[in-house]
Design an enzyme around this catalytic site. Structure first.
Site, PDB file in Angstrom:
ATOM      1  N   GLU A   1      41.471  45.394  42.657  1.00  0.00           N
ATOM      2  CA  GLU A   1      40.734  45.169  43.898  1.00  0.00           C
ATOM      3  C   GLU A   1      41.599  45.486  45.113  1.00  0.00           C
ATOM      4  O   GLU A   1      41.121  46.068  46.085  1.00  0.00           O
ATOM      5  CB  GLU A   1      40.204  43.732  43.974  1.00  0.00           C
ATOM      6  CG  GLU A   1      39.099  43.415  42.970  1.00  0.00           C
ATOM      7  CD  GLU A   1      37.854  44.281  43.113  1.00  0.00           C
ATOM      8  OE1 GLU A   1      37.650  44.878  44.183  1.00  0.00           O
ATOM      9  OE2 GLU A   1      37.095  44.381  42.147  1.00  0.00           O
TER      10      GLU A   1
ATOM     11  N   TYR B   1      34.802  39.587  50.271  1.00  0.00           N
ATOM     12  CA  TYR B   1      34.424  40.543  49.234  1.00  0.00           C
ATOM     13  C   TYR B   1      35.304  40.379  47.996  1.00  0.00           C
ATOM     14  O   TYR B   1      34.811  40.232  46.877  1.00  0.00           O
ATOM     15  CB  TYR B   1      34.496  42.003  49.730  1.00  0.00           C
ATOM     16  CG  TYR B   1      34.605  42.923  48.549  1.00  0.00           C
ATOM     17  CD1 TYR B   1      33.485  43.210  47.781  1.00  0.00           C
ATOM     18  CD2 TYR B   1      35.844  43.394  48.099  1.00  0.00           C
ATOM     19  CE1 TYR B   1      33.579  43.959  46.622  1.00  0.00           C
ATOM     20  CE2 TYR B   1      35.952  44.133  46.944  1.00  0.00           C
ATOM     21  CZ  TYR B   1      34.820  44.417  46.213  1.00  0.00           C
ATOM     22  OH  TYR B   1      34.921  45.138  45.056  1.00  0.00           O
TER      23      TYR B   1
ATOM     24  N   ASP C   1      30.107  45.134  49.506  1.00  0.00           N
ATOM     25  CA  ASP C   1      31.033  46.194  49.917  1.00  0.00           C
ATOM     26  C   ASP C   1      30.197  47.345  50.457  1.00  0.00           C
ATOM     27  O   ASP C   1      28.985  47.211  50.617  1.00  0.00           O
ATOM     28  CB  ASP C   1      31.897  46.632  48.730  1.00  0.00           C
ATOM     29  CG  ASP C   1      31.139  47.539  47.783  1.00  0.00           C
ATOM     30  OD1 ASP C   1      29.900  47.358  47.654  1.00  0.00           O
ATOM     31  OD2 ASP C   1      31.749  48.425  47.179  1.00  0.00           O
TER      32      ASP C   1
END
Length: 352
Positions: free
Chosen positions: A42, A125, A143
């Site tokens: 991520e 997020y 996102d």
DNA sequence: AAAACGTGGTT
DNA sequence: TAACCAAGTTT
């Protein structure tokens, strides 16, 4: 959060089901998912296309296989692994996040959004992403892909950057993920759909699992949604870098400031100026007073600036400045470098 | 709220 | 080709 409609449940099921059949094979998508891989991937994936990360992720994991190994690494080594990826603050934050996981969570990546949000570099997020994808918790994520998919499904011609729009999108994402059998498959499916089918331009609607329920498609407006984002102002910066080798072939390098552009990365002695190219006098100063010779020029684009680089060569100064050091090619290859300096110091233009 | 923060892919 | 934008966060 509003109550899911029958249509919501159908959308959630279609997208989760589609993902299970159409997931791309990325190295962080292990079965079962590895929370440390989720943390690293991520961080790498922020504002960066997944296909680009696919090559870099295994190298990073090879070097730092566990949260513990990352937590105990030197920051410069972590940054070096990030060379060329951009947004270098992500690497520093990831490193600090790993240290916090070791210090405060017994080396176990937390599974709840609240704890994840406390970690540096992890926002709404990323927290939702790790909680849902690595731990299958029904946490929403929004996102860039999800924005586009949701606005199209709803046929909503709204400015995507407005606060009210974002609020609505997070609520829709929450309603949908909570009506999904597998929150992990639904969330990853939304992003995968946006990345491969519901693309910004010329989306492949005929292959879309929710084509019969998409309002934008119904109205033939999938090409107009979402509205384009306002683009940031660009500045022009002139930079001059000097390549200086000593008799043993080592090169003179220096470390950039710990704030601003390319913070804490290494470079050949460099001056930057806003309006016009740095003066020859100025360049000679950073070159250590020796005569300089122009080698080549190139442009480098960043999100907010266009750099006009001019590269010079100079003979080694009798004495290096305190903040500079000599480094062999092998040493330089193991340092954190931004793309232009990889090109200047290593002759690497990024194509290989 | 708006600006800063990188680099490369896609059309 | 020049927009447009990518698994956003921080200040």
């Amino acid at each position: 959060m509003s109550k899911p409609t029958k249509r919501d449940q159908a959308i959630a099921a279609s997208i989760a089901g589609w993902f299970i059949e159409n997931d791309r094979d990325f190295p962080w998508r292990t079965t079962p998912r590895n929370p440390y891989y989720a943390l690293v991937s991520e961080a790498m994936l922020l504002q960066t296309q997944a296909a680009r990360i696919a090559e870099r992720f295994p190298v990073f994991i090879d070097r730092f296989p566990t949260v513990d190994s990352l937590a105990h690494a030197d920051e410069q080594d972590v940054l070096a692994q990030w060379s060329g990826l951009g947004y270098y603050r992500r690497a520093k934050n990831l490193h600090r996040a790993a240290q916090r996981v070791v210090d405060e969570h017994d080396g176990v990546v937390p599974s709840d959004v609240e704890s994840l949000l406390q970690l540096p570099g992890i926002g709404r997020y990323t927290a939702g992403s790790i909680a849902s994808i690595a731990f299958d918790k029904p946490e929403p994520i929004v996102d860039g892909n999800v924005v586009r998919v949701l606005l199209r499904i709803e046929g909503a011609d709204l400015p995507p950057t407005e606060t009210a729009t974002k609020k609505m999108l997070w609520e829709r994402a929450e309603t949908l993920v909570k009506s999904a059998d597998s929150p992990a498959a639904f969330n990853e499916g939304m992003m995968e759909l946006g990345a491969t089918i519901c693309t910004p331009r010329s989306p492949s609607c005929q292959e879309c699992p929710v084509r019969t329920r998409c309002k934008a498609k119904k109205q033939g407006r999938q090409g107009e949604i979402p509205m384009p984002k306002p683009k940031p102002k660009q500045r022009i910066v002139h930079a001059a870098s000097v390549v200086i080798r000593d008799k043993q072939g080592r090169m003179l390098i220096e470390k950039r400031d710990d704030s601003g552009m390319w913070a804490g990365l290494w470079q050949a002695p460099t001056v930057e100026s806003d309006d016009k190219a740095p003066s020859k006098t100025m360049i000679k100063v950073i070159a250590g007073g020796k005569q300089i010779k122009r080698l080549n020029t190139f442009e480098h684009q960043t999100s907010h600036r266009t750099f006009h680089f001019t590269v010079y060569a100079a003979a080694p100064p009798s004495r290096r400045k305190a903040h500079q050091r000599w480094a062999t090619d092998a040493q330089i290859r193991s340092l954190a470098l931004a793309r232009p300096q990889m090109r200047i110091l290593l002759g690497d233009d990024g194509s290989g």
